[in-house]
Design a protein around this motif. Sequence first.
Motif, short mmCIF file in Angstrom:
data_model
loop_
_atom_site.label_atom_id
_atom_site.label_comp_id
_atom_site.label_asym_id
_atom_site.label_seq_id
_atom_site.Cartn_x
_atom_site.Cartn_y
_atom_site.Cartn_z
N VAL A 182 0.85 -1.19 0.00
CA VAL A 182 0.00 0.00 0.00
C VAL A 182 0.88 1.24 0.00
CG1 VAL A 182 -1.78 1.27 1.24
CG2 VAL A 182 -1.79 -1.24 1.25
N GLN A 183 0.72 2.04 -1.05
CA GLN A 183 1.49 3.27 -1.14
C GLN A 183 0.90 4.31 -0.20
OE1 GLN A 183 4.25 3.56 -2.83
NE2 GLN A 183 4.10 1.52 -3.75
N PRO A 184 1.76 4.92 0.58
CA PRO A 184 1.24 5.95 1.49
C PRO A 184 0.69 7.13 0.71
CG PRO A 184 3.65 5.97 1.44
CD PRO A 184 3.22 4.75 0.68
N ALA A 185 -0.35 7.67 1.23
CA ALA A 185 -0.95 8.83 0.58
C ALA A 185 0.02 10.01 0.60
CB ALA A 185 -2.25 9.22 1.28
N ALA A 186 -0.01 10.74 -0.50
CA ALA A 186 0.88 11.90 -0.58
C ALA A 186 0.57 12.87 0.57
CB ALA A 186 0.69 12.60 -1.93
N ALA A 187 1.66 13.34 1.16
CA ALA A 187 1.50 14.27 2.29
C ALA A 187 0.79 15.54 1.82
CB ALA A 187 2.87 14.61 2.87
N LYS A 188 -0.14 15.98 2.63
CA LYS A 188 -0.91 17.18 2.30
C LYS A 188 -0.76 18.19 3.43
CE LYS A 188 -5.52 18.70 0.92
NZ LYS A 188 -6.93 18.28 0.69
N HIS A 189 -0.45 19.39 3.05
CA HIS A 189 -0.24 20.44 4.05
C HIS A 189 -1.59 20.91 4.62
CE1 HIS A 189 1.17 23.99 6.07
NE2 HIS A 189 0.39 24.76 5.33
N LEU A 190 -1.60 21.03 5.94
CA LEU A 190 -2.78 21.57 6.64
C LEU A 190 -2.33 22.77 7.47
CD1 LEU A 190 -5.77 21.35 7.37
CD2 LEU A 190 -5.10 19.87 9.29
N SER A 191 -2.82 23.93 7.11
CA SER A 191 -2.39 25.14 7.80
C SER A 191 -2.87 25.17 9.25
CB SER A 191 -2.92 26.38 7.06
OG SER A 191 -2.57 27.57 7.76
N PHE A 241 4.04 21.18 9.16
CA PHE A 241 4.15 22.40 9.95
C PHE A 241 3.83 23.59 9.08
CE2 PHE A 241 8.16 22.42 7.84
CZ PHE A 241 8.67 23.72 7.89
N THR A 242 3.60 24.73 9.73
CA THR A 242 3.25 25.97 9.03
C THR A 242 4.37 26.98 9.20
OG1 THR A 242 0.88 25.63 9.40
CG2 THR A 242 1.59 27.88 8.91
N ALA A 243 4.88 27.44 8.04
CA ALA A 243 5.91 28.48 8.03
C ALA A 243 5.28 29.80 7.58
CB ALA A 243 7.06 28.09 7.10
N PHE A 244 5.80 30.93 8.14
CA PHE A 244 5.27 32.25 7.75
C PHE A 244 6.36 33.31 7.88
CE2 PHE A 244 4.60 31.96 12.32
CZ PHE A 244 4.98 33.20 12.79
N ILE A 245 6.10 34.41 7.25
CA ILE A 245 6.97 35.58 7.38
C ILE A 245 6.07 36.76 7.81
CG2 ILE A 245 8.81 34.90 5.78
CD1 ILE A 245 7.40 36.46 3.59
N TYR A 246 6.65 37.58 8.72
CA TYR A 246 5.95 38.81 9.14
C TYR A 246 6.80 39.98 8.67
CZ TYR A 246 3.75 42.39 11.98
OH TYR A 246 3.11 43.55 12.40
N LYS A 247 6.16 40.86 7.90
CA LYS A 247 6.89 41.97 7.31
C LYS A 247 6.37 43.28 7.93
CE LYS A 247 8.18 43.94 2.81
NZ LYS A 247 8.04 43.82 1.33
N ASP A 248 7.35 44.08 8.42
CA ASP A 248 7.02 45.43 8.93
C ASP A 248 8.13 46.38 8.53
OD1 ASP A 248 9.12 44.78 10.59
OD2 ASP A 248 7.90 44.63 12.40
N THR A 249 8.11 47.55 9.10
CA THR A 249 9.11 48.55 8.71
C THR A 249 10.52 48.16 9.14
OG1 THR A 249 8.65 49.76 10.76
CG2 THR A 249 7.43 50.41 8.77
N ALA A 250 10.64 47.26 10.13
CA ALA A 250 11.96 46.86 10.61
C ALA A 250 12.58 45.75 9.77
CB ALA A 250 11.88 46.43 12.07
N GLY A 251 11.78 45.04 9.00
CA GLY A 251 12.37 43.96 8.18
C GLY A 251 11.41 42.80 7.96
N ILE A 252 12.01 41.66 7.65
CA ILE A 252 11.26 40.41 7.37
C ILE A 252 11.61 39.43 8.49
CG2 ILE A 252 10.91 38.51 5.75
CD1 ILE A 252 11.86 40.43 3.51
#
Length: 321
Positions: free
Chosen positions: A130-139, A218-229
Motif C-alpha cells: 500500500v502506497q502511502p498517501a501523498a502528504a498534504k499540508h494543513l495550515s 508544519f506551518t511556516a510564515f513571514i511577518y513583514k514590517d518597517t523593521a524587516g522580514i
Amino acid sequence: MDEPQLNIPVTPTAPAQNPNEQDIRTMRADLGTTTPAPNLPTFDGEEPAFTPETTTPGSQDSTVDQMLAAQKSNTLIWLVGGIIGFVVLAAVGYFVVYPLFNKASSPAPTPVVEQPVIAQPATPTSPAPVQPAAAKHLSQFINPPIATVNAQLPAALPGSTQLMEAMRGALVQQGQAALSGLTEVIVTTPTGPLSAQEFLYATAPSIDGYADSLETDFTAFIYKDTAGIWPGYVMQFKAGSAQSVIVTTAAILEKLALKNFFVVDPGVLAPFKGGTVNGISDRYAVGKTAGASFGYLVKNNKLLISTSFAGMKEALRLMGL
C-alpha cells in the motif's frame, strides 16, 4: 415274255466337289424334294444357287473397291481418334498428373505436436504494498493571513547546511514581494512538503531526537514590517505526547544556535526571560538588531516559534488564540 426294263438314267459321277459347295448343293437337292407349299413357286433342284462364284466380273471389282474405301475410312478414324486421345492424355498429364508429382516433391509441413499442458501449482501472490498517501499540508491558521504563497526548494541538496540556506533564500525572496503583515509560505521539495524534522535538523542540528515528538506537517510564515522580514513557525506535537516531553522539547530551543532561525543577523541575543503574550506564557530573548526577538510558547500542544514579538502576536490571532 420279256420283263419290262426300267429306264433309269445313269447320272455320270461328278468329280469331287468342295465340301462346302457339296453341302450347299445337297441342301438344294433336299429342298427340291420337298412338296412346295400352295401358291409358292417351285425351284428346280438343278437350278444353280447364288454363290459368290456366280457374280459377274464387274461386281467383284466394285466389292474390292468398297472394301479398300472402308479400310481407308477406318484407318482415318483410328488416326483421328489416336490424335485426340494423345491430346487428351497430354492434357491430363499436364493438368492432373504433373501437379500431383509437383506437390509430392515439395517438403511436407512439419506436424505440430501439441505439448501436454502441465498444471502449475498456484503461486501465492503477496498483496501489493500500500502506497502511502501523498502528504498534504494543513495550515495551523484558522483565520486567513495576508497571503499564502509557495516556495519550491532545489532538487539536489547535498547536506543540511545547503537545505538551511535554500530555506532562508526562499523566505527572503517571498518576503521581498510580500505586503506588510503575515504571509504563510508553503515550502515544498521535489518529493513533497518540507517536514518539520527536515527543517529543524537543518536549522538546529543539535536538537537531536527531540524533533521526533512533532508531526511532520508544519506551518511556516513571514511577518513583514518597517523593521524587516521576520520568519516564524507553528508545529504540532504528536497526539499522546507526555507533558514532560513537550516541556523538554520546548526548553531545548534555548540551547540551539538561534541565529539560524533569522534571515538577518539578530546580533547578540540577551538571556531568555519569561513573559506573556495575549495572556499566554512565553519565553523570549531580545537581539541587538532592531525588531529582532526570538520567542517561543506552547498552547494546545502547538509549538509557536517567532523571530519577532509583533509577528508572534499576529500569528496567535490567526491561530484563534
